[in-house]
Design a protein around this motif. Sequence first.
Motif, short mmCIF file in Angstrom:
data_model
loop_
_atom_site.label_atom_id
_atom_site.label_comp_id
_atom_site.label_asym_id
_atom_site.label_seq_id
_atom_site.Cartn_x
_atom_site.Cartn_y
_atom_site.Cartn_z
N THR A 227 0.80 -1.27 -0.22
CA THR A 227 0.03 0.07 0.17
C THR A 227 0.79 1.24 -0.03
OG1 THR A 227 -0.24 -0.77 2.27
CG2 THR A 227 -2.29 -0.26 0.98
N THR A 275 3.01 -16.72 10.75
CA THR A 275 3.67 -15.61 10.65
C THR A 275 4.28 -15.07 11.88
OG1 THR A 275 1.48 -14.61 10.11
CG2 THR A 275 3.02 -14.70 8.43
N PHE A 276 3.47 -14.98 12.91
CA PHE A 276 3.89 -14.41 14.20
C PHE A 276 5.52 -15.30 14.73
CE2 PHE A 276 4.37 -12.70 18.27
CZ PHE A 276 4.38 -13.75 19.26
N ARG A 279 8.20 -14.37 12.42
CA ARG A 279 8.80 -12.95 12.56
C ARG A 279 9.96 -13.03 13.96
NH1 ARG A 279 8.34 -8.49 10.27
NH2 ARG A 279 9.52 -6.71 11.32
N THR B 160 6.56 -6.84 19.19
CA THR B 160 5.76 -7.79 18.86
C THR B 160 5.28 -8.69 19.86
OG1 THR B 160 7.59 -7.66 16.92
CG2 THR B 160 6.07 -9.79 16.94
N ALA B 163 2.46 -6.78 21.81
CA ALA B 163 1.26 -6.46 21.27
C ALA B 163 0.19 -7.71 20.99
CB ALA B 163 1.51 -5.97 19.65
N GLN B 164 0.52 -8.82 21.43
CA GLN B 164 -0.23 -10.15 21.10
C GLN B 164 -0.70 -10.82 22.59
OE1 GLN B 164 0.59 -13.61 21.06
NE2 GLN B 164 1.99 -12.90 22.50
N ASP C 178 -2.83 -9.73 14.91
CA ASP C 178 -2.67 -10.44 16.18
C ASP C 178 -2.60 -9.24 17.08
OD1 ASP C 178 0.11 -12.39 17.11
OD2 ASP C 178 -1.83 -12.18 17.89
N ILE C 206 -1.90 -12.56 12.49
CA ILE C 206 -0.71 -12.07 11.68
C ILE C 206 -0.20 -10.64 12.53
CG2 ILE C 206 0.07 -11.03 9.68
CD1 ILE C 206 -2.19 -12.85 8.41
N PRO C 207 0.82 -10.73 12.82
CA PRO C 207 1.48 -9.36 13.48
C PRO C 207 1.11 -8.30 12.99
CG PRO C 207 3.41 -10.97 13.60
CD PRO C 207 2.10 -11.56 12.73
N LEU C 208 0.83 -6.99 13.43
CA LEU C 208 0.47 -5.85 12.81
C LEU C 208 1.73 -5.17 11.92
CD1 LEU C 208 -1.16 -4.00 15.87
CD2 LEU C 208 -2.25 -4.38 13.39
N SER C 209 2.78 -5.78 12.11
CA SER C 209 3.97 -5.17 11.32
C SER C 209 4.36 -6.07 10.04
CB SER C 209 5.16 -5.17 12.14
OG SER C 209 5.41 -6.33 12.87
N ASN C 210 3.54 -6.99 9.82
CA ASN C 210 3.80 -7.89 8.95
C ASN C 210 3.12 -7.38 7.54
OD1 ASN C 210 5.19 -10.41 8.52
ND2 ASN C 210 3.25 -10.90 7.48
N ASN C 236 -0.11 -2.09 6.73
CA ASN C 236 0.81 -3.49 6.19
C ASN C 236 -0.03 -4.27 5.69
OD1 ASN C 236 3.20 -2.21 6.89
ND2 ASN C 236 2.87 -2.84 8.93
#
Lengths: 312, 373, 425
Positions: A227, A275-276, A279, B160, B163-164, C178, C206-210, C236
């Motif tokens: 985006t 994905t978590f 990362r 990271t 945040a979860q 996430d 899914i993590p926000l930064s991904n 993102n």
Amino acid sequence: MVNGLNLLFQFLDSFAFIVLAAAGLAIIFGIMGVINLAHGEFIMVGAYATTLANIRAGLPLPAAMLVGVLVTAGFGLVVERVVISGTVPNALSQRFLGRKVIEPLYDRLADSMVATWGLSLIMVQGVRITLGNSLDQIGTPLGNIAYSGFSYSTYRVMLAAVALGVLALTYYVFTRTEYGMRARATIQDEDTARALGVDTERTYMTTFAIGSGLAGLTGALYAPTITMVPGLGSSFLVEAFVAVVVGGPSVVLGTTLAGGLLGAINATVSNVLGTFFGRIALLVTAIVMIRFLPDGITGFVETLRERRQEGA
Amino acid sequence: MATETSGAGPADAGDSGALAGLRSRFEGPNTVGNSRGFWVGFLVAVLALAAYPFVVGSYQASRFSLFLVYAFLGLSLSVVWGYAGVLSFGQVVFFGVAGYTFGVVSVNFATPAGITGAFLVGVFGGALMAFVLGYFMIYGGVRNVYVTIITLVSTLVLHTFMAQTAGDEWTIGEAALGGFNGMPTIPNLAFGVGGASITFSSMTFYYLVLGLLVATYLGLRALVNSDYGRVMVAVREDEDRTRMFGYDVERVKLAVFTLGGALAGLSGVLYAAWGNYMSPGVFELTFASLPVIWVSVGGRKTLLGAVTATVGIEFLRNSLGGELAFVIVGVLLLVFILGLPGGIVPWVHRTYVEMRSDGATPEPPEASAEVSD
Amino acid sequence: MTDGLTNRRGFLASSAALAGTALAGCSGGSASGDDTLTLGVLEDRSGNFALVGDPKHKASMLAIEEINNDGGIDGKQIEVFDPDPQSDNQRYQELTRRAINQKNVDALWAGYSSATREAIRPIIDREDQLYFYTTQYEGGVCDKNVFAVGPTARQQLGSVLPYLVEEYGPKIYTIAADYNFGQLSADWVKVLADENDAEVIGEEFIPLSNSQFGSTINRIQSAEPDFVMSMLVGANHTSFYEQKASAGLDVPIGTSTAMAQGYEHRRLDPPAMANIYAGVNYMEEIPTNRNTSDGGFVDRYYEKFPDAPYLNEEAENNYFSIYMYKKAVEQAGTTEQPEVREALESGITYEAPEAPDGESIKLDGATHHVDHHMWVMRADDQHNVEAVDDRVIPETFLSETVGCDLTQEDEETQYTPQDFYEEAG
């Protein structure tokens, strides 16, 4: 079998992302000792220039990407002259005040961080004010590869080939051209290089422009897939920094190996656990690598080589 | 070797022995301001800050106390970086961990005694985290440059992760970590037991923070100008040489890093109590870069620079609204870091000293000019 | 020399006049006088949430201007305190304090993200400030000071999920951001699936930064769901839609977050958003007379803001809640907040743009939430958006399941589905 193919594509995707994110930064950090916290914003400039050239000026995508690269390289040139080396302000102050006011930011890690951080604030907000909160996006070209119920975007897989191409091109530039030789001489020993007649100032200027151009290329390449918001650069920053550090001092080889290693780990863990965890695995790997190989992969290889030479 | 009283101007020869002795503890080559003029100015500044809430009202005082809370964070980086040479992006890690610890403990034990305990546990938590991370890095032989990156990456990992933590399983006792939304309803800070306790809010909180800040600043001044302080500076300037002189460089770095963690932790606890709220936003890259910016602009090798720049920059950032706010801040950062790379406070100090020595009584050679360049 | 004197005198005179005017102007900025009241509107116009916050601010200004032109509230003109919090929660805290303590706002609209709401809720509750939270959110806030007038996850998902189960089948794959909103929404998907004889066959957070979704897309393909429920949030995550289109993934997707807030169907190249079903109370394209007819909400918005890119979901929430506030003040006959709160709790209705002619939406006094008129909006291959389903969905979680009744008992909590539904746990 099928999952193997999935994994392969995911790996190539991840590899391309990490290598392309890190390329420009590695050159600037490795050669000039400048940490460019505005690296993400340079990527943004490339992406925005490409999108504007394609959507508003109607240029075909490859031409638009070229525009993106050139615009970013030009912008990098300006930044180098004004902020990094301070030549332009110094020339002005020399005229009016009779002395120089700015020291170059080379090898000043912390100061270059602050300066480029300020630069990134200006760039993001400046783009927001002039171009709004978002731009319309270019669609991803080239369709997809389909195989037994799965499919992957062809374009994204192709980016892996482009990433390798970028690495090869960088290697060629740094080993086979005049400029490359001067650049490596300057990295190794700036004073001697200057004594031998190398115009180190011009070398730094060209290096920063090349690094910026590469960042612009990354932006141009990824413009059809992300985006277009002014803050888009921040999603590249983490991977870029981590890859540069894990890679070590050798720009081309380090980035390649770091991209391979981190890409493999990220892809594998994402594939299996989501994905978590992918990362987190990426970040933890970086920490562990730095702990055990403080000079990065290529630094470690260097040390091994030296040690073996001494032992022989 | 410079003696303990070096840096004291000849104009202060008239001070009584006790006062000079007291002052000498806080003066030295490692900090800015070693004359009577400085201490008078310092006193005036402290009094002005003390009078501030009466001039502007409790709302403005409460707003300003946030900047004073941040000053601890700036000091923590100055100690670790300016005085031991370790550029750490991770001060916010200790800040955040301490803040969350305070939150968890104080929400579970919401009595004044419990909150006092939470305060201590929080600061200790920050120090402990710094100790663990520092041990990992320093005794692992990681070079300073990569310490920066590791601390930065740790910040991102924590962001990271935190945040979860949104689900109900992430609840410790009564306190839900809250994930991205954060942990609200953290109680105000309180010291004491039961009836004999004070709870701090608005004005009283302002004075508490101001008092702690002045005490911490003076304490750090004393530390940095002591023998241990010289070892710290020696480590910053040249690790190998210091090691050759027989000092345990790793131990010094770890000790300083832990102290930095405690200071950052103190900042985090006060922050959590100020806003009654804690969120993973403190682990974001934007916030993690702020201490580096404050300290770079102010002058990382001076404690005064860290404090004044932190308060000044945050006040400015906070006061500027509108579209151009970020642009203005960015431009200011650029101008200051390019024009005054050593920081504002050392430059002001140098200019002041130069002005004073123009035709005035001759000063003894400033040892500070050599060491704290 | 006479010239110089005249000039100087003239200069002195004009500067005195200037100073006088400046001082006169300085007297304002305080509590509502006898003929004005002050509303606080804190919406992001820079930073991460600028894209979605800006329309909220604009629509608030539109509502206020319309009301002022119409004689104000009870004859009082509205003054506005609207600085830019810059998507920074600390600024929100500070500006909220300023709004309450210095500007003495009579009512406050603030914040896009739930994190912002939670950051300022302690201040709101401490000062007992009347507060409208207008963004769609996970639901469950039962707080005497907070009027959460945006649609809740249960309302949004509850409009689109049953429709998709009927259209496509019972196998659901969930992808969500996430963090709190995403995780709680995923819990609601499980609850709703249970209520509609459907099944969640896979979930991914899914993590926000991904911003890279290769493996996610492959996992969806391997699970072969009938449709996907997407609660992805942020810039993102928007990349997912582009990437799934280029990978050729064309499974239908139901969402509560995409299109209505960040107008992806305008920004992305078709067919990225094809076959995406948004369950929302409002989007610029919903086909009600009040919205799309000549002189309707959309027309009035673009007349005031011709350069605005889109009129999003939350903008309408800001708009109608300001009008509801007006009604409440006029009903209470005063701007004193406790009385206005009581008026709001008596059951205010308003003919909002989201409701068709003849209908209005109702603010439920007991729960401080709104029984929204929900729409299922589908984007086609060309990114044209049309409505495929609509009905009123009342707020049921707090009123029926939890039993939150703020007219009887003052509370300040947020409830989650896990405590009440086995399926969500």
